[in-house]
Design an enzyme around this catalytic site. Structure first.
Site, PDB file in Angstrom:
ATOM      1  N   VAL A  11      32.374 -50.708 -57.515  1.00  0.00           N
ATOM      2  CA  VAL A  11      33.351 -51.573 -56.729  1.00  0.00           C
ATOM      3  C   VAL A  11      34.796 -51.472 -57.450  1.00  0.00           C
ATOM      4  O   VAL A  11      35.567 -51.526 -56.355  1.00  0.00           O
ATOM      5  CB  VAL A  11      32.785 -52.947 -57.033  1.00  0.00           C
ATOM      6  CG1 VAL A  11      33.605 -53.999 -56.467  1.00  0.00           C
ATOM      7  CG2 VAL A  11      31.468 -53.213 -56.265  1.00  0.00           C
ATOM      8  N   ASP A  30      39.003 -49.837 -67.429  1.00  0.00           N
ATOM      9  CA  ASP A  30      37.713 -49.860 -68.038  1.00  0.00           C
ATOM     10  C   ASP A  30      37.692 -49.729 -69.539  1.00  0.00           C
ATOM     11  O   ASP A  30      38.487 -48.946 -70.260  1.00  0.00           O
ATOM     12  CB  ASP A  30      37.138 -48.883 -67.510  1.00  0.00           C
ATOM     13  CG  ASP A  30      35.507 -48.963 -67.268  1.00  0.00           C
ATOM     14  OD1 ASP A  30      35.202 -49.455 -66.013  1.00  0.00           O
ATOM     15  OD2 ASP A  30      34.966 -49.040 -68.189  1.00  0.00           O
ATOM     16  N   GLU A 151      32.884 -58.791 -52.600  1.00  0.00           N
ATOM     17  CA  GLU A 151      33.205 -57.706 -52.096  1.00  0.00           C
ATOM     18  C   GLU A 151      31.674 -57.337 -51.326  1.00  0.00           C
ATOM     19  O   GLU A 151      30.730 -57.619 -51.962  1.00  0.00           O
ATOM     20  CB  GLU A 151      33.177 -56.415 -53.035  1.00  0.00           C
ATOM     21  CG  GLU A 151      33.200 -55.259 -52.614  1.00  0.00           C
ATOM     22  CD  GLU A 151      34.318 -54.987 -51.430  1.00  0.00           C
ATOM     23  OE1 GLU A 151      35.413 -55.396 -51.700  1.00  0.00           O
ATOM     24  OE2 GLU A 151      33.924 -54.735 -50.316  1.00  0.00           O
ATOM     25  N   LEU A 250      16.771 -53.240 -40.087  1.00  0.00           N
ATOM     26  CA  LEU A 250      15.395 -53.439 -39.397  1.00  0.00           C
ATOM     27  C   LEU A 250      14.578 -51.958 -39.883  1.00  0.00           C
ATOM     28  O   LEU A 250      13.841 -51.680 -38.885  1.00  0.00           O
ATOM     29  CB  LEU A 250      15.529 -53.781 -38.059  1.00  0.00           C
ATOM     30  CG  LEU A 250      15.700 -55.050 -37.909  1.00  0.00           C
ATOM     31  CD1 LEU A 250      15.580 -55.437 -36.298  1.00  0.00           C
ATOM     32  CD2 LEU A 250      14.895 -56.313 -38.663  1.00  0.00           C
ATOM     33  N   GLY A 253      10.175 -49.406 -44.714  1.00  0.00           N
ATOM     34  CA  GLY A 253      10.300 -48.347 -45.606  1.00  0.00           C
ATOM     35  C   GLY A 253       9.749 -48.733 -47.078  1.00  0.00           C
ATOM     36  O   GLY A 253       8.612 -49.630 -46.789  1.00  0.00           O
ATOM     37  N   GLY A 257      16.140 -51.648 -52.875  1.00  0.00           N
ATOM     38  CA  GLY A 257      16.148 -51.654 -54.198  1.00  0.00           C
ATOM     39  C   GLY A 257      17.725 -51.711 -54.611  1.00  0.00           C
ATOM     40  O   GLY A 257      18.547 -52.203 -53.951  1.00  0.00           O
ATOM     41  N   CYS A 260      22.201 -54.348 -56.325  1.00  0.00           N
ATOM     42  CA  CYS A 260      22.547 -55.735 -55.710  1.00  0.00           C
ATOM     43  C   CYS A 260      21.317 -56.332 -55.391  1.00  0.00           C
ATOM     44  O   CYS A 260      21.203 -57.603 -55.721  1.00  0.00           O
ATOM     45  CB  CYS A 260      23.710 -55.392 -54.688  1.00  0.00           C
ATOM     46  SG  CYS A 260      25.286 -54.656 -55.263  1.00  0.00           S
ATOM     47  N   LYS A 263      18.824 -58.058 -57.962  1.00  0.00           N
ATOM     48  CA  LYS A 263      19.494 -59.072 -58.728  1.00  0.00           C
ATOM     49  C   LYS A 263      20.087 -60.367 -58.057  1.00  0.00           C
ATOM     50  O   LYS A 263      19.921 -61.290 -58.608  1.00  0.00           O
ATOM     51  CB  LYS A 263      20.388 -58.394 -59.676  1.00  0.00           C
ATOM     52  CG  LYS A 263      21.784 -58.379 -59.268  1.00  0.00           C
ATOM     53  CD  LYS A 263      22.835 -57.990 -60.202  1.00  0.00           C
ATOM     54  CE  LYS A 263      24.332 -57.604 -59.571  1.00  0.00           C
ATOM     55  NZ  LYS A 263      25.034 -58.540 -59.132  1.00  0.00           N
TER      56      LYS A 263
HETATM   57  P1  NAD Z   1      29.452 -50.897 -62.389  1.00  0.00           P
HETATM   58  O1  NAD Z   1      28.434 -51.040 -63.429  1.00  0.00           O
HETATM   59  O2  NAD Z   1      29.374 -49.660 -61.702  1.00  0.00           O
HETATM   60  O3  NAD Z   1      30.980 -51.132 -62.963  1.00  0.00           O
HETATM   61  C1  NAD Z   1      31.271 -51.877 -63.814  1.00  0.00           C
HETATM   62  C2  NAD Z   1      32.498 -51.341 -64.723  1.00  0.00           C
HETATM   63  O4  NAD Z   1      32.969 -52.379 -65.734  1.00  0.00           O
HETATM   64  C3  NAD Z   1      31.922 -50.255 -65.579  1.00  0.00           C
HETATM   65  O5  NAD Z   1      32.410 -49.099 -65.532  1.00  0.00           O
HETATM   66  C4  NAD Z   1      32.076 -50.935 -67.178  1.00  0.00           C
HETATM   67  O6  NAD Z   1      32.368 -50.146 -68.101  1.00  0.00           O
HETATM   68  C5  NAD Z   1      33.209 -51.847 -66.818  1.00  0.00           C
HETATM   69  N1  NAD Z   1      33.392 -52.946 -67.683  1.00  0.00           N
HETATM   70  C6  NAD Z   1      32.562 -53.964 -68.358  1.00  0.00           C
HETATM   71  N2  NAD Z   1      33.166 -54.838 -69.071  1.00  0.00           N
HETATM   72  C7  NAD Z   1      34.426 -54.455 -69.002  1.00  0.00           C
HETATM   73  C8  NAD Z   1      35.716 -55.046 -69.859  1.00  0.00           C
HETATM   74  N3  NAD Z   1      35.462 -56.261 -70.556  1.00  0.00           N
HETATM   75  N4  NAD Z   1      36.785 -54.620 -69.458  1.00  0.00           N
HETATM   76  C9  NAD Z   1      36.906 -53.474 -68.979  1.00  0.00           C
HETATM   77  N5  NAD Z   1      35.858 -52.910 -68.065  1.00  0.00           N
HETATM   78  C10 NAD Z   1      34.810 -53.405 -68.160  1.00  0.00           C
HETATM   79  O7  NAD Z   1      29.459 -52.196 -61.507  1.00  0.00           O
HETATM   80  P2  NAD Z   1      29.482 -52.115 -59.868  1.00  0.00           P
HETATM   81  O8  NAD Z   1      28.296 -51.647 -59.107  1.00  0.00           O
HETATM   82  O9  NAD Z   1      30.957 -51.806 -59.568  1.00  0.00           O
HETATM   83  O10 NAD Z   1      29.328 -53.797 -59.771  1.00  0.00           O
HETATM   84  C11 NAD Z   1      30.488 -54.826 -60.150  1.00  0.00           C
HETATM   85  C12 NAD Z   1      30.165 -56.118 -59.545  1.00  0.00           C
HETATM   86  O11 NAD Z   1      30.250 -56.154 -58.180  1.00  0.00           O
HETATM   87  C13 NAD Z   1      28.903 -56.723 -59.767  1.00  0.00           C
HETATM   88  O12 NAD Z   1      28.917 -58.135 -59.851  1.00  0.00           O
HETATM   89  C14 NAD Z   1      28.158 -56.431 -58.438  1.00  0.00           C
HETATM   90  O13 NAD Z   1      26.975 -57.115 -58.194  1.00  0.00           O
HETATM   91  C15 NAD Z   1      29.324 -56.544 -57.363  1.00  0.00           C
HETATM   92  N6  NAD Z   1      28.818 -55.464 -56.450  1.00  0.00           N
HETATM   93  C16 NAD Z   1      28.404 -54.329 -56.311  1.00  0.00           C
HETATM   94  C17 NAD Z   1      28.420 -53.516 -55.171  1.00  0.00           C
HETATM   95  C18 NAD Z   1      27.756 -52.301 -55.268  1.00  0.00           C
HETATM   96  O14 NAD Z   1      27.430 -51.872 -54.140  1.00  0.00           O
HETATM   97  N7  NAD Z   1      27.599 -51.547 -56.510  1.00  0.00           N
HETATM   98  C19 NAD Z   1      28.795 -54.121 -54.025  1.00  0.00           C
HETATM   99  C20 NAD Z   1      29.331 -55.500 -53.876  1.00  0.00           C
HETATM  100  C21 NAD Z   1      29.305 -56.126 -55.030  1.00  0.00           C
END
Ligand code: NAD
Length: 429
Positions: A11, A30, A151, A250, A253, A257, A260, A263
């Site tokens: 994200v 990061d 997001e 719809l 499958g 999973g 997102c 959880k």
């Molecule tokens: P991710 O694990 O891919 O990325 C998270 C990043 O945050 C990692 O690179 C980690 O190193 C970094 N991080 C952790 N603690 C930190 C800190 N204190 N300072 C700086 N960086 C730090 O996670 P993601 O899939 O991008 O998901 C992030 C959030 O967005 C979650 O809440 C998720 O539910 C939500 N989200 C994800 C998606 C998706 O499709 N992946 C879609 C919508 C919303």
């Protein structure tokens, strides 16, 4: 605007890059120094179509940069986005320690007014906690507004989803943050909903749970289709043409999973419980989802009779097409289930093999999709990658000791597969 994104994962990286693409000045932070170094050197930590080109372009234009230092990102920024993980705890509730940690880090280096925007998916009422935490830990006498901006992007389509969203949701407590949020999103042509923080947070959990519900619904319908001789694809097409329902989500499958839906559903059930409501509908959605996987595994095992000492080819390891993400992938779960029954596996995925190696051991990773069936007793399709539709089926049939194909994603036409000499078993038809 000057923007800082904390957390440069799926994200954060997409958000930061797309904000740079629409003209903002973005610093992505990061704490994973190796990831930052990789990005600084022009590498990509994730597979996401269209993203590498955009990162390269915006870094070259000087609008996008990466750092492992939170103060370097936060200090010059007008708006700070939080995009860190919100993983589940064993009881299904959300581990908010990453969010709390970032709130403290922001507070520690805030020397001027900031808008702090939560983009991570969080339970309702988290925004208040973030605001409280920043206030508590901020030594400088400066103000801050907390905003919720959930997001909705999908991995595999993330850039397009971000730049052309159905809507942008902004949850605020004070109207002071609204003009800046409008300015950030101004180049994006989508309705912008301004609401309160709690409602914005709930929109995300309610939306994801509803999409998961749609998947479980069609999976439950697929069971009835199989029992009655109907075809779930015909049923889904007929249902989906009703504008009130829509065709998307719809597809019967192996169930949903990824990082997102599982959880977010657990989190929504848990937060509902905390607020005094037993969300049994969503518990049923979860039950149908896990049953669906087990039903498919049983179909394989019943056909093979004994899996021990048999070799199965498995196409697809990512949790869905167009991504390298294997977090809570039904494909990986299925592989592990088959391994537990004693089957030997040959596996292939167009993008997810590197990430799969960390979680799926004692299998043979093959290099190309068309060599998957060599020496196998049966073939299983576990992810709906479009290229699997172009599989050399003649070769597959020749390579298999028995021409059995289990299609967990309904990629092929049963009549055509029968004509080609396969024993073909799919879902809901
Ligand atoms: P991710 O694990 O891919 O990325 C998270 C990043 O945050 C990692 O690179 C980690 O190193 C970094 N991080 C952790 N603690 C930190 C800190 N204190 N300072 C700086 N960086 C730090 O996670 P993601 O899939 O991008 O998901 C992030 C959030 O967005 C979650 O809440 C998720 O539910 C939500 N989200 C994800 C998606 C998706 O499709 N992946 C879609 C919508 C919303």
């Amino acid at each position: 605007m000057k923007i800082c994104i904390i957390g440069t994962g799926y994200v954060g990286l997409v958000t930061g890059t797309c904000f740079a693409e629409i003209g903002h000045d973005v610093t992505c932070v990061d704490k994973d120094a190796a990831k930052v170094k990789l990005l600084q050197n022009g590498g990509m930590p994730i597979y996401e179509p269209g993203l590498p080109e955009l990162v390269q372009k915006n870094v070259a234009a000087g609008r996008l940069r990466f750092t492992a230092s939170t103060p370097d990102g936060v200090e010059p920024a007008e708006v700070v986005f939080i995009a860190v993980p919100t993983p589940p705890q064993p009881d299904g509730s959300v581990d908010l320690s990453f969010i709390e940690g970032v709130a403290r880090e922001i507070a520690a280096c805030m020397t001027s007014y900031k808008i702090v925007v939560d983009k991570s998916t969080v339970p309702v009422r988290t925004g208040d906690k973030v605001a409280e935490t920043i206030k508590r830990y901020c030594k400088a006498k400066v103000e801050c507004d907390v905003v919720s901006n959930p997001e909705f992007l999908r991995e595999g389509f993330a850039v397009d989803d971000f730049l052309k969203p159905d809507r942008v949701v902004i949850g605020v407590k004070s109207q002071r943050a609204v003009p800046a949020m409008r300015e950030i999103y101004a180049p994006i042509n989508a309705p912008l909903i301004v609401t309160d923080i709690n409602s914005a947070e709930l929109i995300k959990h309610a939306a994801n749970s509803f999409l998961a519900l749609k998947i479980s619904y069609i999976n439950a319908v697929s069971v009835i289709c199989e029992a009655s001789g109907a075809n779930v694809i015909e049923v889904a097409n007929g249902m989906g043409m009703d504008a009130r329902i829509g065709r998307r989500f719809l597809d019967a499958g192996l169930g949903y999973g990824g990082s997102c839906f599982p959880k977010d559903l657990s989190a929504f059930i848990k937060i509902s419980e905390t607020l005094g409501y037993d969300f049994r509908l969503l518990k049923e959605v979860q039950r149908i989802n896990s049953e669906q996987m087990e039903r498919f595994a049983k179909k394989i095992l019943e056909t093979l009779w004994v899996a021990k000492d048999k070799t199965l080819g498995v196409l697809g390891l990512a949790f869905k097409q167009n991504t390298d993400d294997v977090r809570q992938s039904p494909a990986i779960e299925l592989c592990q289930r088959l391994q537990a029954e004693g089957a030997t596996l040959r596996v292939y995925d167009p993008q997810a093999m590197d990430k799969a190696r960390a979680v799926l051991k004692n299998v043979t990773y093959v290099k190309t999709m068309n060599e998957i069936a060599e020496g196998c007793d049966a073939l299983v399709i576990a992810t709906e990658w479009p290229e699997f539709k172009k599989l050399d089926l003649e070769k597959v049939r020749r390579d298999l000791t028995h021409p059995i194909l289990f299609d967990g994603r309904n990629l092929f036409d049963p009549a055509e597969m029968e004509r080609l000499g396969f024993i073909y078993k799919s879902i809901g038809r």
